[in-house]
Design an enzyme around this catalytic site. Structure first.
Site, PDB file in Angstrom:
ATOM      1  N   ASP A 276      -1.474  10.644  14.816  1.00 55.76           N
ATOM      2  CA  ASP A 276      -2.193  10.457  13.546  1.00 55.76           C
ATOM      3  C   ASP A 276      -3.095   9.229  13.661  1.00 55.76           C
ATOM      4  O   ASP A 276      -3.115   8.369  12.789  1.00 55.76           O
ATOM      5  CB  ASP A 276      -1.191  10.303  12.404  1.00 55.76           C
ATOM      6  CG  ASP A 276      -1.848  10.502  11.035  1.00 55.76           C
ATOM      7  OD1 ASP A 276      -2.984  11.031  10.988  1.00 55.76           O
ATOM      8  OD2 ASP A 276      -1.237  10.121  10.017  1.00 55.76           O
TER       9      ASP A 276
ATOM     10  N   LYS B 203       8.262  -0.056   5.408  1.00 56.54           N
ATOM     11  CA  LYS B 203       7.736   1.231   4.953  1.00 56.54           C
ATOM     12  C   LYS B 203       8.911   2.072   4.474  1.00 56.54           C
ATOM     13  O   LYS B 203       9.758   2.493   5.267  1.00 56.54           O
ATOM     14  CB  LYS B 203       7.000   1.944   6.087  1.00 56.54           C
ATOM     15  CG  LYS B 203       6.396   3.266   5.638  1.00 56.54           C
ATOM     16  CD  LYS B 203       5.309   3.723   6.596  1.00 56.54           C
ATOM     17  CE  LYS B 203       4.475   4.807   5.956  1.00 56.54           C
ATOM     18  NZ  LYS B 203       3.244   5.078   6.677  1.00 56.54           N
TER      19      LYS B 203
ATOM     20  N   GLY C 175       0.835  -1.200   0.000  1.00 55.17           N
ATOM     21  CA  GLY C 175       0.000   0.000   0.000  1.00 55.17           C
ATOM     22  C   GLY C 175       0.864   1.243   0.000  1.00 55.17           C
ATOM     23  O   GLY C 175       2.079   1.186   0.175  1.00 55.17           O
TER      24      GLY C 175
HETATM   25  N1  LIG Z   1       3.019  -3.814   9.071  1.00 52.85           N
HETATM   26  C1  LIG Z   1       2.196  -3.936   8.028  1.00 52.85           C
HETATM   27  N2  LIG Z   1       1.823  -5.156   7.613  1.00 52.85           N
HETATM   28  C2  LIG Z   1       0.990  -5.316   6.570  1.00 52.85           C
HETATM   29  N3  LIG Z   1       0.478  -4.281   5.869  1.00 52.85           N
HETATM   30  C3  LIG Z   1       0.820  -3.045   6.237  1.00 52.85           C
HETATM   31  C4  LIG Z   1       1.684  -2.803   7.322  1.00 52.85           C
HETATM   32  N4  LIG Z   1       1.823  -1.472   7.465  1.00 52.85           N
HETATM   33  C5  LIG Z   1       1.073  -0.910   6.504  1.00 52.85           C
HETATM   34  N5  LIG Z   1       0.478  -1.855   5.766  1.00 52.85           N
HETATM   35  C6  LIG Z   1      -0.421  -1.626   4.638  1.00 52.85           C
HETATM   36  O1  LIG Z   1       0.165  -0.682   3.790  1.00 52.85           O
HETATM   37  C7  LIG Z   1      -0.795   0.278   3.407  1.00 52.85           C
HETATM   38  C8  LIG Z   1      -0.182   1.659   3.442  1.00 52.85           C
HETATM   39  O2  LIG Z   1       0.246   1.924   4.748  1.00 52.85           O
HETATM   40  P1  LIG Z   1       0.494   3.384   5.197  1.00 52.85           P
HETATM   41  O3  LIG Z   1       0.782   3.390   6.648  1.00 52.85           O
HETATM   42  O4  LIG Z   1       1.479   4.032   4.308  1.00 52.85           O
HETATM   43  O5  LIG Z   1      -0.942   3.949   4.854  1.00 52.85           O
HETATM   44  P2  LIG Z   1      -1.701   5.107   5.499  1.00 52.85           P
HETATM   45  O6  LIG Z   1      -1.749   4.918   6.961  1.00 52.85           O
HETATM   46  O7  LIG Z   1      -2.981   5.244   4.770  1.00 52.85           O
HETATM   47  O8  LIG Z   1      -0.737   6.272   5.129  1.00 52.85           O
HETATM   48  P3  LIG Z   1      -0.637   7.692   5.739  1.00 52.85           P
HETATM   49  O9  LIG Z   1      -1.086   7.602   7.152  1.00 52.85           O
HETATM   50  O10 LIG Z   1       0.806   7.982   5.591  1.00 52.85           O
HETATM   51  O11 LIG Z   1      -1.536   8.509   4.871  1.00 52.85           O
HETATM   52  C9  LIG Z   1      -1.965   0.139   4.325  1.00 52.85           C
HETATM   53  O12 LIG Z   1      -3.104  -0.110   3.556  1.00 52.85           O
HETATM   54  C10 LIG Z   1      -1.721  -1.041   5.171  1.00 52.85           C
HETATM   55  O13 LIG Z   1      -2.755  -1.978   4.989  1.00 52.85           O
END
Ligand SMILES: Nc1ncnc2c1ncn2[C@@H]1O[C@H](COP(=O)(O)OP(=O)(O)OP(=O)(O)O)[C@@H](O)[C@H]1O
Length: 585
Positions: A139, A45, A15
């Site tokens: 956040d 990430k 994602g």
């Molecule tokens: N540790 C993890 N394991 C599996 N999937 C993850 C993990 N961390 C994040 N993801 C997946 O990656 C995607 C993107 O994560 P990210 O934290 O960048 O998104 P976000 O919270 O929407 O971003 P932001 O808060 O920066 O706008 C999410 O949809 C999440 O499902």
């Protein structure tokens, strides 16, 4: 597979968010990473280039390394490694197999109040642990809660895990955000973040209140056409209690959403309160549990500072990340705020402030001393990134606003200062006396088991699911909104969602310092409501018949109709006589 750093191989994208892209990855076979079993997949990430290129972010990244690695709680996604290599910044985390809460909500609809309360209790547990370690998430939103799924005894279980700790703060760098920008997601931003007052762990409790509201209703409480409108709503509007929300759940939400951070509960008491609420609003809740749930306001105390708090960590690179043992506010305030690495004007507040000047708030939030208004600056390239097309609509934002509209900055920020100290208990003093309570009031729509134990437990999917009546995911669908901000969701509460029985106690009066609002009469409904298909149609038909009958009676009595009728009968008789005579002859 793409190598990242010298230790990891990226497999596929999981994602993309505002701060980076998350990959499924593996550790190279020839290296070993502490805490990661060989062959176990991880999530990485990779922070955006803008972040990685910012020396301040890199510095924070390194400084906060120990804090992020130390956060260890069953409801927090564990960070295992931080990669700083060349132009690359990345966090290596445990891989969570399962959807994030935002997607889950969008696909399955809102949770029952019990399930929502129990889920949020676990998230509050995570917050309590991180706050005790001096880390504020900043956040909090459904997209940052991952639901680890596992199968136990043939049924799918879910376990909420909070992620992205510290990321908002990393992005909140002078090179990334400028004087008039902020990092956060408008729907979840606390009033003090919106208008630039110092942020404490109470911002996370506010975010938890917004999330709980959204979990139970399917939409966040404050909405608007654009980010500024949403932030203004956070600052000025009081949230409205949805018709179907049980009173104890509402009590918790209302307290979390207090404009004054000092009036919000601490995360520990929030978690306790939510479990008491969950135990007392089910169909089979005992009278004592119902009573306890109705009195939940008394449990919602500001941070009680448990005795087992950790002291300062020796050698910690960033002392503001760690709670000084036994230190009061004076000590923290007296210390130099080393996290203030931003090139903000002298005396300015956290650069997360963004809001245009607001008229004095009706709440009791302390008034901010005016200071030099910030100077206009041109938009930062980071904003362009944010406007880029996204596959999600709950993006963390770095907002930019017209400097003319900005509120005057205030005192220096303490983004990671101690959570609010315990204050006077926020007991039920401000609430109306509770009338005698008879049977559980929320039996109509609660499916919780009798005497649900007030403790964390894995969540089976069926518990959370609201299989019927949830509207399709329009509320979350991307609409034309500036800067990728989630558009305002339509209001309807799921049409076929059963409603709770009428509340048994009067609505609590509005908090004292709020704007007086016209009291809303609770809707009175029969206790034994039953839906009979076609009842409305039947009523309509009966009404038509009644009208026809009245009209016929009037015609008969007030017109010459009887005379005409006699004539007709006479003619009919003579005709029939004639036929008989013809047949007879
Ligand atoms: N540790 C993890 N394991 C599996 N999937 C993850 C993990 N961390 C994040 N993801 C997946 O990656 C995607 C993107 O994560 P990210 O934290 O960048 O998104 P976000 O919270 O929407 O971003 P932001 O808060 O920066 O706008 C999410 O949809 C999440 O499902």
């Amino acid at each position: 597979m793409r190598p990242v750093g010298s230790k990891y191989l990226l497999e596929e994208t999981l994602g993309r968010g505002a701060t980076g892209t998350v990959w499924r990855a593996q550790v190279r076979e020839d290296v070993s990473v502490p805490g990661i079993e060989p062959g176990r997949p991880v999530a990485i990430k990779v922070l955006r280039e803008e972040l990685a290129a910012d020396p301040d972010v890199v510095m924070r990244f390194l400084r906060e390394r120990s804090v992020l690695l130390r956060l260890n709680h069953p409801n927090i996604v564990r960070v295992r490694d931080l990669v700083v290599e060349g132009e690359l910044l990345a966090l290596v985390m445990d891989l969570v197999e399962g959807p994030d809460l935002f997607r889950y909500l969008r696909g399955n609809g809102p949770f029952s109040p019990i399930a929502g309360a129990l889920l949020m209790a676990q998230i509050a547990d995570a917050l309590a642990a991180s706050h005790a370690d001096g880390v504020v998430h900043r956040d909090l939103k459904p997209a940052n809660v991952l639901l680890a799924t596992s199968t136990v005894d043939g049924s799918e279980q879910m376990h909420p895990m909070l992620t992205d700790f510290g990321i908002a703060r990393l992005a909140d760098s002078p090179g990334i955000t400028r004087t008039h920008e902020f990092v956060g997601t408008p729907a979840y931003v606390a009033p003090e973040s919106a208008d630039g007052r110092p942020q404490t762990s109470a911002v996370d409790v506010y975010g938890a209140g917004i999330m709980l509201y959204e979990l139970v209703t399917g939409r966040p409480p404050f909405q608007g056409d654009n980010p500024v409108a949403v932030l203004q709503a956070h600052l000025r509007q009081d949230p409205e209690r949805p018709r179907t929300m049980p009173e104890p759940v509402w009590t918790v939400i209302e307290r979390c959403l207090r404009k004054n951070p000092a009036e919000r509960p601490g995360a520990v008491s929030l978690a306790n309160a939510l479990r008491v609420v969950a135990a007392g609003i089910g169909v089979h809740a005992s009278p004592a549990a119902v009573d306890a749930a109705l009195e939940v306001g008394a449990l919602l105390l500001p941070d009680p500072r448990p005795a087992a708090e950790p002291g300062p960590v020796e050698g910690s690179a960033d002392p503001t990340q760690v709670l000084p043992a036994g230190a009061g506010y004076a000590q923290v305030f007296g210390a130099e705020d080393r996290t203030q690495v931003m090139s903000a004007p002298q005396g300015s507040a956290d650069r997360t402030r963004v809001m245009p000047p607001m008229p004095p708030m009706p709440s009791s939030a302390p008034a901010a001393p005016a200071a030099t208004p910030p100077q206009p600056e041109s938009p930062h390239p980071w904003q362009t990134q944010l406007r880029a097309a996204r596959d999600r609509n709950q993006q963390t934002e770095v907002g930019y606003f017209d400097p003319q509209e900005l509120a005057a900055p205030q005192v220096a920020p303490r983004p990671y200062q101690r959570p609010p100290q315990p204050q006077q208990p926020q007991g039920p003093a401000g609430y109306a006396q509770r009338p005698p309570v008879a049977p559980p009031p929320y039996q109509a729509n609660q499916g919780g088991p009798a005497g649900r134990p007030a403790q964390p437990q894995p969540y089976g999917q069926p518990q959370y699911q609201q299989p019927q009546g949830y509207p399709p995911p329009q509320p979350y669908q991307q609409q034309a909104a500036p800067q990728g901000y989630p558009p305002p969701a339509p209001q309807p509460v799921p049409a076929r969602r059963p409603e709770p029985a009428p509340a048994r106690r009067p609505e609590p009066p509005a908090p004292q310092q709020r704007e007086p609002q016209p009291a809303r009469e609770p809707r009175r409904r029969s206790r034994n409501r039953m839906y009979i298909p076609g009842l409305g149609c039947l009523k309509g038909c009966l009404m038509v018949l009644l009208i026809l009958a009245v009209a016929a009676a009037a015609l008969w009595n007030f017109t010459d109709l009887p005379v005409y009728w006699d004539n007709v009968r006479t003619w009919f008789n003579s005709v029939s006589d004639w036929f008989k005579s013809v047949n007879g002859s």
